[in-house]
Design a protein around this motif. Structure first.
Motif, PDB file in Angstrom:
ATOM      1  N   PHE A  24      -4.740  -0.744  -9.386  1.00 15.74           N
ATOM      2  CA  PHE A  24      -4.169  -0.202 -10.621  1.00 15.74           C
ATOM      3  C   PHE A  24      -2.827   0.490 -10.437  1.00 15.74           C
ATOM      4  CE2 PHE A  24      -7.515   2.737  -9.090  1.00 15.74           C
ATOM      5  CZ  PHE A  24      -6.727   3.831  -8.730  1.00 15.74           C
ATOM      6  N   GLY A  25      -2.405   0.755  -9.200  1.00  8.25           N
ATOM      7  CA  GLY A  25      -1.093   1.368  -8.975  1.00  8.25           C
ATOM      8  C   GLY A  25      -0.960   2.696  -9.698  1.00  8.25           C
ATOM      9  N   PRO A  26       0.128   2.897 -10.467  1.00 13.69           N
ATOM     10  CA  PRO A  26       0.346   4.177 -11.149  1.00 13.69           C
ATOM     11  C   PRO A  26      -0.634   4.446 -12.291  1.00 13.69           C
ATOM     12  CG  PRO A  26       2.398   2.936 -10.940  1.00 13.69           C
ATOM     13  CD  PRO A  26       1.284   1.998 -10.590  1.00 13.69           C
TER      14      PRO A  26
ATOM     15  N   LYS B 240       0.854  -1.197   0.000  1.00 15.61           N
ATOM     16  CA  LYS B 240       0.000   0.000   0.000  1.00 15.61           C
ATOM     17  C   LYS B 240       0.885   1.240   0.000  1.00 15.61           C
ATOM     18  CE  LYS B 240      -3.998   2.082   2.301  1.00 15.61           C
ATOM     19  NZ  LYS B 240      -4.946   1.977   3.438  1.00 15.61           N
ATOM     20  N   PRO B 241       1.281   1.731  -1.165  1.00 13.40           N
ATOM     21  CA  PRO B 241       2.132   2.922  -1.235  1.00 13.40           C
ATOM     22  C   PRO B 241       1.466   4.110  -0.552  1.00 13.40           C
ATOM     23  CG  PRO B 241       2.009   1.833  -3.361  1.00 13.40           C
ATOM     24  CD  PRO B 241       0.982   1.178  -2.489  1.00 13.40           C
ATOM     25  N   SER B 242       2.285   4.909   0.129  1.00 11.44           N
ATOM     26  CA  SER B 242       1.742   6.064   0.842  1.00 11.44           C
ATOM     27  C   SER B 242       2.727   7.216   0.795  1.00 11.44           C
ATOM     28  CB  SER B 242       1.426   5.695   2.301  1.00 11.44           C
ATOM     29  OG  SER B 242       2.603   5.290   2.983  1.00 11.44           O
ATOM     30  N   GLY B 243       2.188   8.419   0.976  1.00  5.98           N
ATOM     31  CA  GLY B 243       3.022   9.613   1.053  1.00  5.98           C
ATOM     32  C   GLY B 243       3.757   9.909  -0.248  1.00  5.98           C
ATOM     33  N   ILE B 244       4.706  10.814  -0.134  1.00  7.32           N
ATOM     34  CA  ILE B 244       5.500  11.208  -1.301  1.00  7.32           C
ATOM     35  C   ILE B 244       6.299  10.023  -1.838  1.00  7.32           C
ATOM     36  CG2 ILE B 244       7.395  12.679  -2.082  1.00  7.32           C
ATOM     37  CD1 ILE B 244       6.420  14.790  -0.097  1.00  7.32           C
ATOM     38  N   PHE B 245       6.852   9.203  -0.925  1.00  3.20           N
ATOM     39  CA  PHE B 245       7.628   8.040  -1.356  1.00  3.20           C
ATOM     40  C   PHE B 245       6.760   7.103  -2.195  1.00  3.20           C
ATOM     41  CE2 PHE B 245       9.493   3.849  -1.071  1.00  3.20           C
ATOM     42  CZ  PHE B 245      10.854   4.089  -1.175  1.00  3.20           C
ATOM     43  N   GLY B 246       5.557   6.843  -1.709  1.00  5.12           N
ATOM     44  CA  GLY B 246       4.678   5.947  -2.445  1.00  5.12           C
ATOM     45  C   GLY B 246       4.272   6.507  -3.789  1.00  5.12           C
ATOM     46  N   ARG B 247       3.919   7.793  -3.809  1.00  5.73           N
ATOM     47  CA  ARG B 247       3.387   8.374  -5.043  1.00  5.73           C
ATOM     48  C   ARG B 247       4.440   8.484  -6.129  1.00  5.73           C
ATOM     49  NH1 ARG B 247      -0.271  13.918  -5.726  1.00  5.73           N
ATOM     50  NH2 ARG B 247      -0.429  13.790  -8.017  1.00  5.73           N
ATOM     51  N   TRP B 248       5.685   8.756  -5.745  1.00  4.65           N
ATOM     52  CA  TRP B 248       6.695   9.011  -6.768  1.00  4.65           C
ATOM     53  C   TRP B 248       7.721   7.881  -6.896  1.00  4.65           C
ATOM     54  CZ3 TRP B 248       4.751  12.230  -9.837  1.00  4.65           C
ATOM     55  CH2 TRP B 248       3.948  13.277  -9.360  1.00  4.65           C
ATOM     56  N   VAL B 249       8.246   7.376  -5.789  1.00  2.00           N
ATOM     57  CA  VAL B 249       9.260   6.325  -5.893  1.00  2.00           C
ATOM     58  C   VAL B 249       8.618   4.994  -6.258  1.00  2.00           C
ATOM     59  CG1 VAL B 249      11.064   5.037  -4.693  1.00  2.00           C
ATOM     60  CG2 VAL B 249      10.798   7.494  -4.290  1.00  2.00           C
TER      61      VAL B 249
ATOM     62  N   GLY C 282      -4.363   5.791  -1.458  1.00  2.00           N
ATOM     63  CA  GLY C 282      -4.663   7.149  -1.896  1.00  2.00           C
ATOM     64  C   GLY C 282      -3.544   7.748  -2.728  1.00  2.00           C
ATOM     65  N   ALA C 283      -2.296   7.374  -2.422  1.00  2.00           N
ATOM     66  CA  ALA C 283      -1.163   7.877  -3.194  1.00  2.00           C
ATOM     67  C   ALA C 283      -1.225   7.404  -4.636  1.00  2.00           C
ATOM     68  CB  ALA C 283       0.150   7.426  -2.542  1.00  2.00           C
ATOM     69  N   MET C 284      -1.622   6.148  -4.841  1.00  2.00           N
ATOM     70  CA  MET C 284      -1.715   5.625  -6.196  1.00  2.00           C
ATOM     71  C   MET C 284      -2.921   6.202  -6.936  1.00  2.00           C
ATOM     72  SD  MET C 284       0.882   3.647  -6.948  1.00  2.00           S
ATOM     73  CE  MET C 284       1.709   5.101  -6.255  1.00  2.00           C
ATOM     74  N   VAL C 285      -4.016   6.430  -6.235  1.00  2.00           N
ATOM     75  CA  VAL C 285      -5.168   7.062  -6.874  1.00  2.00           C
ATOM     76  C   VAL C 285      -4.787   8.444  -7.394  1.00  2.00           C
ATOM     77  CG1 VAL C 285      -7.493   7.948  -6.525  1.00  2.00           C
ATOM     78  CG2 VAL C 285      -6.845   5.766  -5.502  1.00  2.00           C
ATOM     79  N   ALA C 286      -4.050   9.204  -6.579  1.00  2.00           N
ATOM     80  CA  ALA C 286      -3.630  10.544  -7.003  1.00  2.00           C
ATOM     81  C   ALA C 286      -2.688  10.490  -8.195  1.00  2.00           C
ATOM     82  CB  ALA C 286      -2.970  11.271  -5.831  1.00  2.00           C
ATOM     83  N   HIS C 287      -1.729   9.578  -8.152  1.00  2.00           N
ATOM     84  CA  HIS C 287      -0.770   9.459  -9.250  1.00  2.00           C
ATOM     85  C   HIS C 287      -1.479   9.008 -10.527  1.00  2.00           C
ATOM     86  CE1 HIS C 287       3.402   8.886 -10.795  1.00  2.00           C
ATOM     87  NE2 HIS C 287       2.766   8.068 -11.624  1.00  2.00           N
ATOM     88  N   ALA C 288      -2.313   7.990 -10.427  1.00  2.00           N
ATOM     89  CA  ALA C 288      -3.005   7.460 -11.604  1.00  2.00           C
ATOM     90  C   ALA C 288      -3.976   8.477 -12.195  1.00  2.00           C
ATOM     91  CB  ALA C 288      -3.735   6.175 -11.240  1.00  2.00           C
ATOM     92  N   ALA C 289      -4.588   9.283 -11.343  1.00  2.00           N
ATOM     93  CA  ALA C 289      -5.501  10.314 -11.836  1.00  2.00           C
ATOM     94  C   ALA C 289      -4.760  11.335 -12.692  1.00  2.00           C
ATOM     95  CB  ALA C 289      -6.193  11.003 -10.667  1.00  2.00           C
ATOM     96  N   GLN C 290      -3.561  11.688 -12.281  1.00  2.00           N
ATOM     97  CA  GLN C 290      -2.758  12.603 -13.073  1.00  2.00           C
ATOM     98  C   GLN C 290      -2.362  11.964 -14.407  1.00  2.00           C
ATOM     99  OE1 GLN C 290      -2.145  15.706 -12.610  1.00  2.00           O
ATOM    100  NE2 GLN C 290      -0.574  16.101 -14.162  1.00  2.00           N
ATOM    101  N   HIS C 291      -1.953  10.712 -14.360  1.00  2.00           N
ATOM    102  CA  HIS C 291      -1.517  10.013 -15.570  1.00  2.00           C
ATOM    103  C   HIS C 291      -2.664   9.808 -16.554  1.00  2.00           C
ATOM    104  CE1 HIS C 291       0.941   7.512 -18.096  1.00  2.00           C
ATOM    105  NE2 HIS C 291       0.214   6.429 -17.895  1.00  2.00           N
TER     106      HIS C 291
END
Length: 213
Positions: free
Chosen positions: A60-62, A18-27, A85-94
Motif C-alpha cells: 500500500f505504500g503511503p 522497499k522504502p526505509s528510514g527517513i528517506f523512505g518515509r518522507w521522500v 516498516g517506513a510505509m506502514v508508519a507513514h500510511a498509519a498516520q495518513h
C-alpha cells in the motif's frame, strides 16, 4: 523529482522496492503519491468496491489508495499489507481516522505469506508492486486463497514496453508484458483474466483483473 536524478540508480531502485528510514518515509512517499495517482484512480474504477466489501491492498505504500477506498465505501473494511516498516508508519498516520474507527487495519508482512484466513476478502488490489515480487506464483496463490469465491483481484501496473524506457536496475525490477501478467493469473487458477487500459501522461495505466472461480 530532481533529487531522484542525482542519487545512485541502485539506491533509488532499492528504495522503490522497499522504502526505509527517513528517506523512505518522507521522500519516497511523495514520489509514490505523485507517480501512482492515475493508476490508483484506475484501480478504484476497475475494482468497483461495494458498500460493505472487505478489501485488501498489497504493497500500500503511503496509504493513499486505502484511504480513498475507505472514504468511498462507508461500511467496508479495508486492510493492507506492506513489507516496508517506513510505509506502514507513514500510511498509519495518513489513515489514522479510519484506523481509529476500526475500518482500516495495516500489517507489516510479505505477500507470499499473507496473515489472513481463507476466503476473507471480496477483492484484492495492488499498484506497481508486481515488478518486485520475488515469487509471483506464491503471491498469486496466496491472493487466490484469501479471496472469497467469486472475489476479484486487480493488479495495477505499467507494462514492459513502457518500463524498459526508464533505464531501471534489473537487480530490483522484473518487467512484465500484459500477456505475461494474464498468464500468471490464469496459471494461479483465476478465471476471466484480462487487461484493461487507460491512457495517461507520462504513462498509460494497465489493470489486470480476474476472479476466483
Amino acid at each position: 523529482m530532481f533529487l531522484m536524478k542525482l542519487l545512485p540508480r541502485g539506491f533509488v531502485a532499492a528504495q522503490s522496492r522497499k522504502p526505509s528510514g527517513i528517506f523512505g518515509r518522507w521522500v519516497m512517499a511523495r514520489v509514490f503519491n505523485r507517480l501512482n495517482t492515475d493508476l490508483n484512480t484506475f484501480i478504484r474504477e476497475v475494482l468497483d468496491p461495494q458498500r460493505s466489501d472487505r478489501i485488501l491492498e498489497i504493497g500500500f505504500g503511503p496509504g493513499a489508495l486505502i484511504h480513498e477506498l475507505a472514504d468511498m465505501t462507508p461500511d467496508s473494511h479495508v486492510e493492507g499489507i506492506d513489507f516496508s516498516g517506513a510505509m506502514v508508519a507513514h500510511a498509519a498516520q495518513h489513515n489514522r481516522r479510519h484506523i481509529s474507527a476500526g475500518r482500516v487495519r495495516l500489517h507489516e508482512g510479505e505477500c507470499s505469506t499473507l496473515p489472513f484466513g481463507d476466503e476473507t476478502f471480496d477483492s484484492v488490489c495492488t499498484a506497481n508492486t508486481i515488478y518486485f515480487w520475488k515469487e509471483p506464483r506464491n503471491c498469486l496463490s496466496e491472493i487466490f486463497r484469501v479471496l472469497k469465491p467469486g472475489g476479484k483481484v486487480v493488479i495495477g501496473f505499467r507494462d514492459a514496453e513502457q518500463m524498459s524506457k526508464l533505464n531501471l536496475d534489473e537487480d530490483y525490477f522484473r518487467l512484465y508484458s500484459r500477456g505475461e501478467v494474464v498468464d500468471l493469473l490464469s496459471d494461479a487458477g483465476f478465471s476471466g483474466a484480462c487487461v484493461q487500459e487507460k491512457n495517461g501522461v507520462p504513462f498509460d495505466s494497465y489493470c489486470a483483473t480476474a476472479r476466483k472461480g
